[in-house]
Enzyme design. Structure first.
Site, PDB file in Angstrom:
ATOM      1  N   TYR A 128     -13.387  -3.918  10.901  1.00  0.00           N
ATOM      2  CA  TYR A 128     -11.938  -3.372  10.885  1.00  0.00           C
ATOM      3  C   TYR A 128     -11.210  -3.003  12.322  1.00  0.00           C
ATOM      4  O   TYR A 128     -10.323  -3.463  12.177  1.00  0.00           O
ATOM      5  CB  TYR A 128     -12.269  -1.894  10.143  1.00  0.00           C
ATOM      6  CG  TYR A 128     -10.871  -1.094  10.095  1.00  0.00           C
ATOM      7  CD1 TYR A 128     -10.134  -1.202   9.209  1.00  0.00           C
ATOM      8  CD2 TYR A 128     -10.800   0.190  10.812  1.00  0.00           C
ATOM      9  CE1 TYR A 128      -9.114  -0.270   8.785  1.00  0.00           C
ATOM     10  CE2 TYR A 128      -9.773   0.790  10.664  1.00  0.00           C
ATOM     11  CZ  TYR A 128      -8.845   0.648   9.703  1.00  0.00           C
ATOM     12  OH  TYR A 128      -7.716   1.649   9.562  1.00  0.00           O
ATOM     13  N   THR A 156       1.354   3.300  -2.698  1.00  0.00           N
ATOM     14  CA  THR A 156       1.074   4.269  -4.003  1.00  0.00           C
ATOM     15  C   THR A 156       0.084   5.300  -3.564  1.00  0.00           C
ATOM     16  O   THR A 156      -0.045   6.404  -4.174  1.00  0.00           O
ATOM     17  CB  THR A 156       0.259   3.583  -4.988  1.00  0.00           C
ATOM     18  OG1 THR A 156      -0.842   2.809  -4.304  1.00  0.00           O
ATOM     19  CG2 THR A 156       1.302   2.334  -5.514  1.00  0.00           C
ATOM     20  N   SER A 212      -4.551   0.860  13.755  1.00  0.00           N
ATOM     21  CA  SER A 212      -5.626   1.977  13.857  1.00  0.00           C
ATOM     22  C   SER A 212      -6.045   2.208  15.308  1.00  0.00           C
ATOM     23  O   SER A 212      -6.064   1.289  16.061  1.00  0.00           O
ATOM     24  CB  SER A 212      -6.596   1.671  12.883  1.00  0.00           C
ATOM     25  OG  SER A 212      -7.548   2.712  12.993  1.00  0.00           O
ATOM     26  N   GLY A 252       1.000  -1.266  -0.010  1.00  0.00           N
ATOM     27  CA  GLY A 252      -0.209   0.023   0.033  1.00  0.00           C
ATOM     28  C   GLY A 252       0.902   1.092   0.002  1.00  0.00           C
ATOM     29  O   GLY A 252       0.513   1.910   0.682  1.00  0.00           O
TER      30      GLY A 252
END
Ligand code: NAP
Length: 249
Positions: free
Chosen positions: A150, A15, A137, A13
């Site tokens: 999540y 980009t 997170s 991840g």
């Protein structure tokens, strides 16, 4: 500072958002980096921005065959890996009562199962002194409405940070995590289909909840990742909050 001179890194991840900012910082300090993403346009823009010390590779962070291909790429291009930043991820905002099995599985696959197996696939190329960093997170310690699956996946990732740190300790590999609070200048809310107006509203609300009364920047997370990757030589199994004080005050 050239803390990354001669070092190689893989950033999943990488980009957009936090991963891209981290790739920028690592390269600025001397690293050669492989970054992954899926979207062709974003991949092209990242390659153009990061230049010749970056290789942008299409790789789905939920696909074990893609991880095997990535490991082969690392072997072929670098031969060894000093830093593995396992960062690809996002959270679908879905209220508990509307959660489907498919979205639940996607959240767990992307944010917990994928990170677990990519470490397994890449660790053969990592030697004493190298390090793994996961992106967790704030949703893994605070209840965030509509982010239950999540948050659970990121809590699993926090647990894996400790377990893998313990298992990889005899090999001299450190494993830590960075735990971002709300970060602006990322694509994370567009990605889950949030309309522009709703997105602005969410950002305003989130900034109000942060003790520092603002969002963080991807660059602030990148600095914490570089610290864990290179400077934190007596630290393993740790999760570093970078959240304007939200988790602590
Ligand atoms: N932004 C925040 O406020 C915040 C807060 C706490 C934690 N985080 C965590 O920080 C990490 C980075 O998020 P960000 O805010 O920087 O998001 P972002 O700007 O949306 O960037 C996400 C990156 O991950 C890649 N990605 C997403 N799903 C992927 C998949 N299945 N396979 C391969 N690559 C994938 C994206 O590439 P493609 O689009 O091409 O797939 C992109 O490069 C995530 O783990 C996220 O959960 C973010």
């Amino acid at each position: 500072m050239n803390r990354f001179e001669g070092k190689t890194a893989l950033i999943t991840g990488g980009t957009a958002g936090i991963g891209l900012a981290t790739a920028r910082l690592f390269i600025h300090e001397g690293a050669r980096v492989i970054v992954t993403g899926r979207n062709a346009e974003t991949m092209k823009a990242a390659q153009a921005e990061l230049g010749e010390n970056a290789i942008v590779v299409r790789s789905d962070a939920t696909s074990l065959p893609d991880m095997d291909a990535l490991a082969a790429k690392v072997k072929e291009t670098f031969g060894k890996l000093d830093v593995l930043f396992v960062n690809a991820g996002y959270g679908q905002f879905v209220p508990f009562e509307a959660m489907t099995e498919a979205i639940y599985d996607e959240m767990l696959n992307l944010n917990a199962k994928g990170p677990y197996f990519i470490v397994q696939k890449l660790v053969p190329f990592m030697s004493e002194g190298s390090s793994v960093i996961f992106t967790t997170s704030l949703a893994n310690m605070k209840a965030v409405p509509a982010l239950s699956a999540y948050g659970a996946a990121k809590a699993a990732l926090r647990s894996m940070t400790r377990s893998l740190a313990s298992e990889l300790l005899p090999r001299g590999i450190r494993v830590n995590a960075v735990n971002p609070g709300p970060i602006g200048e990322t694509d994370i809310l567009q990605k889950v289909g949030m309309p522009e107006e709703a997105k602005d509203q969410v950002y305003v609300q989130m900034a109000q909840s942060v003790p520092m009364k603002r969002l963080g920047t991807p660059g602030e997370i990148a600095k914490a990742v570089a610290f864990l990757a290179i400077d934190a030589t007596f630290t393993t199994g740790f999760e570093l909050p970078v959240d304007g004080g939200w988790s602590q005050l």
